[in-house]
Design a protein around this motif. Sequence first.
Motif, PDB file in Angstrom:
ATOM      1  N   THR A   7      37.177  31.861  71.950  1.00 39.77           N
ATOM      2  CA  THR A   7      37.387  32.765  73.084  1.00 39.77           C
ATOM      3  C   THR A   7      36.687  32.229  74.327  1.00 39.77           C
ATOM      4  O   THR A   7      35.784  31.411  74.240  1.00 39.77           O
ATOM      5  N   ARG A   8      37.090  32.721  75.470  1.00 39.76           N
ATOM      6  CA  ARG A   8      36.459  32.291  76.715  1.00 39.76           C
ATOM      7  C   ARG A   8      34.993  32.734  76.729  1.00 39.76           C
ATOM      8  O   ARG A   8      34.123  32.014  77.232  1.00 39.76           O
ATOM      9  N   ARG A   9      34.754  33.903  76.147  1.00 34.91           N
ATOM     10  CA  ARG A   9      33.378  34.401  76.091  1.00 34.91           C
ATOM     11  C   ARG A   9      32.477  33.431  75.325  1.00 34.91           C
ATOM     12  O   ARG A   9      31.401  33.059  75.772  1.00 34.91           O
ATOM     13  N   SER A  10      32.973  33.002  74.148  1.00 41.75           N
ATOM     14  CA  SER A  10      32.208  32.039  73.346  1.00 41.75           C
ATOM     15  C   SER A  10      32.032  30.722  74.097  1.00 41.75           C
ATOM     16  O   SER A  10      30.977  30.103  74.059  1.00 41.75           O
ATOM     17  N   PHE A  11      33.093  30.347  74.788  1.00 40.80           N
ATOM     18  CA  PHE A  11      33.051  29.107  75.553  1.00 40.80           C
ATOM     19  C   PHE A  11      31.946  29.156  76.601  1.00 40.80           C
ATOM     20  O   PHE A  11      31.133  28.239  76.741  1.00 40.80           O
TER      21      PHE A  11
END
Lengths: 234, 364
Positions: free
Chosen positions: B15-19
Amino acid sequence: MLSQHDIQEAEQSGHQVYSVYVFEAPLRAWHWVNALLMVILAVSGYLIGKPLPTLTGEAADHYMMGYVRFVHFIAAYLFAAGLVARLYWAFVGNRHARQIFLLPFADKTWWREVLFELRWYLFLESTPKKYLGHNPMALLMMFFFFTVLAFGMTLTGFGLYVEFTGAGGVGDFLFGWVVPLLGGSQQTHMWHRLGMWFMMSFAVLHVYAAIREEVLSKHSLISTMISGWRMFKD
Amino acid sequence: MTETFYEVLRRQGITRRSFLKFCSLTATSLGLSAAAMPKIAQALETKPRTPVLWLHGLECTCCSESFIRSAHPLTRDVVLSMLSLDYDDTLMAAAGHQAEAIIEMVKEKYRGNYLVAVEGNPPLNNDGMFCIQGGRPFVEKLKETCADAKAIIAWGSCASYGCVQAARPNPTRATPIDKVITGKPIINVPGCPPIAEVMTGVVTYMLTFDRIPELDRQKRPKMFYGQRIHDKCYRRGHFDAGQFVEAWDDESAKKGFCLYKMGCKGPSTYNACSSMRWNGGVSWPVQSGHGCLGCSEDGFWDRGSFYDHVTGIHQFGIEADADTIGGAVAIGTGAAIAAHAAVTVLSRIRSGRQVQETAAETAP
């Protein structure tokens, strides 16, 4: 004023004594300060490598290694400063101040005198020679086991010192090359410690030779390093 | 030049959040300011993946083992994706001629724009016959692969300094990478193995900023090898206090005092173990009660015992250290002085007697 009796005795059995001013005051002061610093450095340095028995209790209550290292580093700074000052004095002082920095390697008579001194120390000569400055054999020892070694110890010492002042500083710029050159920190420690042992061996030899020559030779030695005057006793 | 890192990550379901979390984590672990985090994200979003050819010479694969255990699971995923690890004997599916063809392909396609990571080192004796890959000496493969590389990462103590296969007497003449490859930027990442996060950190830095990290005199990244183990050791307080372990099972050992006297090499070893620790920050040698072996230092196999911090000296043919040799010199000097003084006194007494005798003879 001498008493009547003393004057009589002096007239009967006294020697004519000639004195020459050899070692100037800054040089003499440096010599003794340096001797003291060398002892402090050797003892504190030994204890850094082989620390005293462990202390118990809370770590916050002690600062043993901290103090030992502090003493070593302060003494080392003074030793290095002394060495620089001494180098300066070699330029502005009298010709005897230059002796331990410039050996007359090209001088054949000097080498003959070295040989003579070797024979004297091997009990092959019965009467010692007299010198205004250092005796050539002593000078040879001083040059390699003090002058060269002292600069070596200063370089390795500061090389190790800048390891914890960190990369990128002035200290690192000046001395950071020493540790990699000698193949790592541990190797540098080894040379620094070996240097200490050689220096101490030299110091012991130096003291012995000074006392021996004071007794046997025809000129003053230890007192010369105190007063500056070389006295020739006959 | 196909996908960017970000596209690869998204494709893998990250996910972008994890990224973004990864980006801030990387910025922190590299010691960068908060402002660097968007830059890292920007770089990963726009830059194409850099191909990496990972070569294995004489080695034990402990560097690879460490690398694939990079603490944060996300880091591992990202780095393995980021790298575009096109060639790695131990990890890739291809084998034989197919595998070797990849090197040629990458060399051709990404000339001057790919990284070479070398694990282990080439032996040079007998024309390099001690390490044969694909039917020819590893040293040849190494030189050819590095010829068009942008930069070379020397993984571990083997590639950086030679390590165990270069230990005395080094029968195969195993030689560190920077002695074989010249004229290319080389980054030494010593350690046996290096810490996983140090490895991924170096790679991330290079891919993010498109330049090699700042190196010290021994070509090690300053950010991980700028300080000694000792400087950041959590037992340093005990060192300064003078509290040492004197035996493995004594009271001090139980209390976790300094391991200096047990031969800990922390004071002479540059690495990040004491600050980053191992296995995701679980522990590290000193924390587990054993001194540092100094595995990231040049020639650590040849520095005497692992349990003695005073270096061994081999030049004398026997195991000795500065203290034994120095002590022997000092005692020898003392003995020589004593003997010399004794002879001096004796000869003085004798000559004194002679003087007296001649005086007695000449007396009227």
